[in-house]
Design a protein around this motif. Sequence first.
Motif, PDB file in Angstrom:
ATOM      1  N   ARG A 109       1.345  -1.111   0.217  1.00 22.26           N
ATOM      2  CA  ARG A 109      -0.086  -0.059  -0.389  1.00 22.26           C
ATOM      3  C   ARG A 109       1.194   1.512   0.141  1.00 22.26           C
ATOM      4  NH1 ARG A 109      -4.006  -0.101   5.008  1.00 22.26           N
ATOM      5  NH2 ARG A 109      -5.002   2.137   2.971  1.00 22.26           N
ATOM      6  N   VAL A 110       1.978   1.022   0.659  1.00 22.76           N
ATOM      7  CA  VAL A 110       3.165   2.660   0.796  1.00 22.76           C
ATOM      8  C   VAL A 110       4.479   2.027   0.591  1.00 22.76           C
ATOM      9  CG1 VAL A 110       3.841   4.219   2.402  1.00 22.76           C
ATOM     10  CG2 VAL A 110       1.337   3.432   2.688  1.00 22.76           C
ATOM     11  N   LEU A 111       5.380   2.744   0.269  1.00 23.62           N
ATOM     12  CA  LEU A 111       6.771   3.220   0.070  1.00 23.62           C
ATOM     13  C   LEU A 111       6.749   4.189   0.633  1.00 23.62           C
ATOM     14  CD1 LEU A 111       6.945   1.641  -3.839  1.00 23.62           C
ATOM     15  CD2 LEU A 111       7.185   0.357  -1.740  1.00 23.62           C
ATOM     16  N   SER A 112       7.575   3.637   2.124  1.00 29.87           N
ATOM     17  CA  SER A 112       8.187   5.059   1.862  1.00 29.87           C
ATOM     18  C   SER A 112       9.755   5.240   2.640  1.00 29.87           C
ATOM     19  CB  SER A 112       7.584   5.334   3.247  1.00 29.87           C
ATOM     20  OG  SER A 112       7.649   6.583   4.529  1.00 29.87           O
ATOM     21  N   THR A 113      10.033   6.683   2.070  1.00 32.24           N
ATOM     22  CA  THR A 113      11.507   6.696   2.151  1.00 32.24           C
ATOM     23  C   THR A 113      12.100   7.210   3.186  1.00 32.24           C
ATOM     24  OG1 THR A 113      11.230   9.081   1.787  1.00 32.24           O
ATOM     25  CG2 THR A 113      11.594   7.473  -0.133  1.00 32.24           C
ATOM     26  N   VAL A 114      12.962   7.258   4.397  1.00 36.70           N
ATOM     27  CA  VAL A 114      13.934   7.395   5.437  1.00 36.70           C
ATOM     28  C   VAL A 114      14.767   7.677   5.237  1.00 36.70           C
ATOM     29  CG1 VAL A 114      12.083   5.659   7.134  1.00 36.70           C
ATOM     30  CG2 VAL A 114      14.261   5.275   5.728  1.00 36.70           C
ATOM     31  N   VAL A 150      19.717   7.473   1.477  1.00 33.24           N
ATOM     32  CA  VAL A 150      17.700   7.452   1.656  1.00 33.24           C
ATOM     33  C   VAL A 150      17.380   5.774   1.597  1.00 33.24           C
ATOM     34  CG1 VAL A 150      15.348   8.251   0.174  1.00 33.24           C
ATOM     35  CG2 VAL A 150      17.968   9.477   0.677  1.00 33.24           C
ATOM     36  N   SER A 151      17.022   5.376   2.144  1.00 33.98           N
ATOM     37  CA  SER A 151      16.635   3.800   1.854  1.00 33.98           C
ATOM     38  C   SER A 151      14.588   3.769   1.534  1.00 33.98           C
ATOM     39  CB  SER A 151      16.599   3.100   2.748  1.00 33.98           C
ATOM     40  OG  SER A 151      16.365   3.371   3.815  1.00 33.98           O
ATOM     41  N   THR A 152      14.550   3.074   1.064  1.00 33.15           N
ATOM     42  CA  THR A 152      13.072   3.680   0.408  1.00 33.15           C
ATOM     43  C   THR A 152      12.631   1.519   2.105  1.00 33.15           C
ATOM     44  OG1 THR A 152      12.539   4.128  -1.411  1.00 33.15           O
ATOM     45  CG2 THR A 152      10.909   2.413  -0.305  1.00 33.15           C
ATOM     46  N   VAL A 153      11.600   1.577   2.358  1.00 34.05           N
ATOM     47  CA  VAL A 153      10.542   0.994   3.625  1.00 34.05           C
ATOM     48  C   VAL A 153       9.030   0.069   3.344  1.00 34.05           C
ATOM     49  CG1 VAL A 153       9.858   0.381   6.145  1.00 34.05           C
ATOM     50  CG2 VAL A 153      12.306   1.636   5.699  1.00 34.05           C
ATOM     51  N   THR A 154       9.321  -0.443   2.791  1.00 41.16           N
ATOM     52  CA  THR A 154       7.225  -0.806   2.929  1.00 41.16           C
ATOM     53  C   THR A 154       7.051  -2.282   3.342  1.00 41.16           C
ATOM     54  OG1 THR A 154       6.155  -1.597   0.984  1.00 41.16           O
ATOM     55  CG2 THR A 154       8.971  -2.834   0.778  1.00 41.16           C
ATOM     56  N   GLN A 155       5.520  -2.589   3.344  1.00 44.78           N
ATOM     57  CA  GLN A 155       5.416  -3.828   4.044  1.00 44.78           C
ATOM     58  C   GLN A 155       4.192  -4.195   3.064  1.00 44.78           C
ATOM     59  OE1 GLN A 155       2.982  -2.994   7.712  1.00 44.78           O
ATOM     60  NE2 GLN A 155       4.769  -4.266   8.921  1.00 44.78           N
ATOM     61  N   TYR A 156       4.503  -5.740   3.622  1.00 48.90           N
ATOM     62  CA  TYR A 156       3.655  -6.492   2.489  1.00 48.90           C
ATOM     63  C   TYR A 156       2.643  -7.850   3.455  1.00 48.90           C
ATOM     64  CZ  TYR A 156       6.544  -5.413  -1.479  1.00 48.90           C
ATOM     65  OH  TYR A 156       7.051  -4.638  -1.820  1.00 48.90           O
ATOM     66  N   ARG A 157       1.012  -7.742   3.234  1.00 48.41           N
ATOM     67  CA  ARG A 157      -0.222  -8.442   4.552  1.00 48.41           C
ATOM     68  C   ARG A 157      -0.190  -9.420   3.677  1.00 48.41           C
ATOM     69  NH1 ARG A 157      -3.300  -8.031   8.483  1.00 48.41           N
ATOM     70  NH2 ARG A 157      -4.191 -10.429   9.738  1.00 48.41           N
ATOM     71  N   ILE A 158       0.538 -10.904   4.333  1.00 47.41           N
ATOM     72  CA  ILE A 158       0.900 -12.270   2.739  1.00 47.41           C
ATOM     73  C   ILE A 158      -0.721 -12.094   2.630  1.00 47.41           C
ATOM     74  CG2 ILE A 158       1.486 -14.406   2.857  1.00 47.41           C
ATOM     75  CD1 ILE A 158       3.669 -12.181   2.420  1.00 47.41           C
ATOM     76  N   MET A 159      -1.232 -12.524   1.684  1.00 46.15           N
ATOM     77  CA  MET A 159      -3.362 -12.952   0.942  1.00 46.15           C
ATOM     78  C   MET A 159      -3.325 -14.725   1.070  1.00 46.15           C
ATOM     79  SD  MET A 159      -3.635  -9.816  -1.762  1.00 46.15           S
ATOM     80  CE  MET A 159      -2.449 -10.595  -2.858  1.00 46.15           C
ATOM     81  N   ASP A 160      -3.836 -14.750   1.183  1.00 44.74           N
ATOM     82  CA  ASP A 160      -4.383 -16.514   0.656  1.00 44.74           C
ATOM     83  C   ASP A 160      -3.576 -17.984   1.557  1.00 44.74           C
ATOM     84  OD1 ASP A 160      -6.668 -14.958  -0.685  1.00 44.74           O
ATOM     85  OD2 ASP A 160      -4.896 -15.516  -2.757  1.00 44.74           O
ATOM     86  N   TYR A 161      -4.341 -18.812   1.773  1.00 43.05           N
ATOM     87  CA  TYR A 161      -3.863 -19.853   2.340  1.00 43.05           C
ATOM     88  C   TYR A 161      -2.892 -21.010   1.512  1.00 43.05           C
ATOM     89  CZ  TYR A 161      -3.246 -24.274   5.258  1.00 43.05           C
ATOM     90  OH  TYR A 161      -3.104 -25.184   5.628  1.00 43.05           O
ATOM     91  N   GLY A 162      -1.464 -21.254   1.691  1.00 46.39           N
ATOM     92  CA  GLY A 162      -1.315 -22.330   1.046  1.00 46.39           C
ATOM     93  C   GLY A 162      -0.878 -21.513  -0.172  1.00 46.39           C
TER      94      GLY A 162
END
Length: 283
Positions: A109-114, A150-162
């Motif tokens: 959803r987001v790619l954020s820089t630090v 500068v680096s980019t931080v991102t996060q994912y929520r893993i979908m679906d079983y299996g």
Amino acid sequence: MNLFAKYEALPQSDSQSDVSECSESSNKEKKHQDLLKHLSRFCYFLTGVCALLNLFLVTLVVARIWKFTLPEYDVHQLEHRSSYIGFDSLYQNKSFLRTTYKPIVNHARVLSTVYSTDPKKVSPIWVNQHLTKDGYVPIAERRLLVESEVSTVTQYRIMDYGMESCKLVLDIPSGNLTDKDYAALYGPLESQDIELDIWALDWGKHLDFSRLSWDSKPPRKNYVGRLVASYGRTDETEAFSCFSASYQTFEVTCAATSANCYVNAMRGGWERGPLYIIQSQTL
């Protein structure tokens, strides 16, 4: 007939009888007045105690209202119940495994820089918006920005079983294709092949990007792999395990071989992005 009965003297006048009756009436009246005085004093005392108690309670309520603040309640801290109840025991029987599913794409959803040079800086998210009849809506764009500091931080929520085998994919546009697809790459010696390091961060829950800075970003947990950024090129990491419904958080930095790198890539639309995850079937 008793001849020796004792006789008592009768009052000689009516005035003596009246004095006796007045004396008794006066005594009763005095006792009644004394009782009323004691009762009045008790009522005054009770009223004073109640007034002091009310004043104390009012002061306590005002003090609590003055200090009262709504507690911060983070819904992301609530337990996430799995919708795949009993699937583990069901799929232990391999004879059920007759279906093959295609890999699925999981976008952040987001790619954020630090910024290491400004460790307190928090990058705003969804800055570009457009006005609709329902209010302002964020423009669908994801930008990957990586420099030496500068680096980019991102996060994912893993979908679906299996579907718990993951690869992180880097997809760089071929230059400025459209207003929605953009890429600018600079590396050592004007090289257009820039190596980026991918780090998994030690953060297994929802990440608040509205407060993310260099100082507040989660610590690095392990090294995931190296990706090469080049115009019109797609590169991916080795597969790694990603459990269903888990959070996967990453940091993208310049590799040691490309210390002075510059990568600025953007993909427009919610269905695209310069950095995403591909989930493959594990059943």
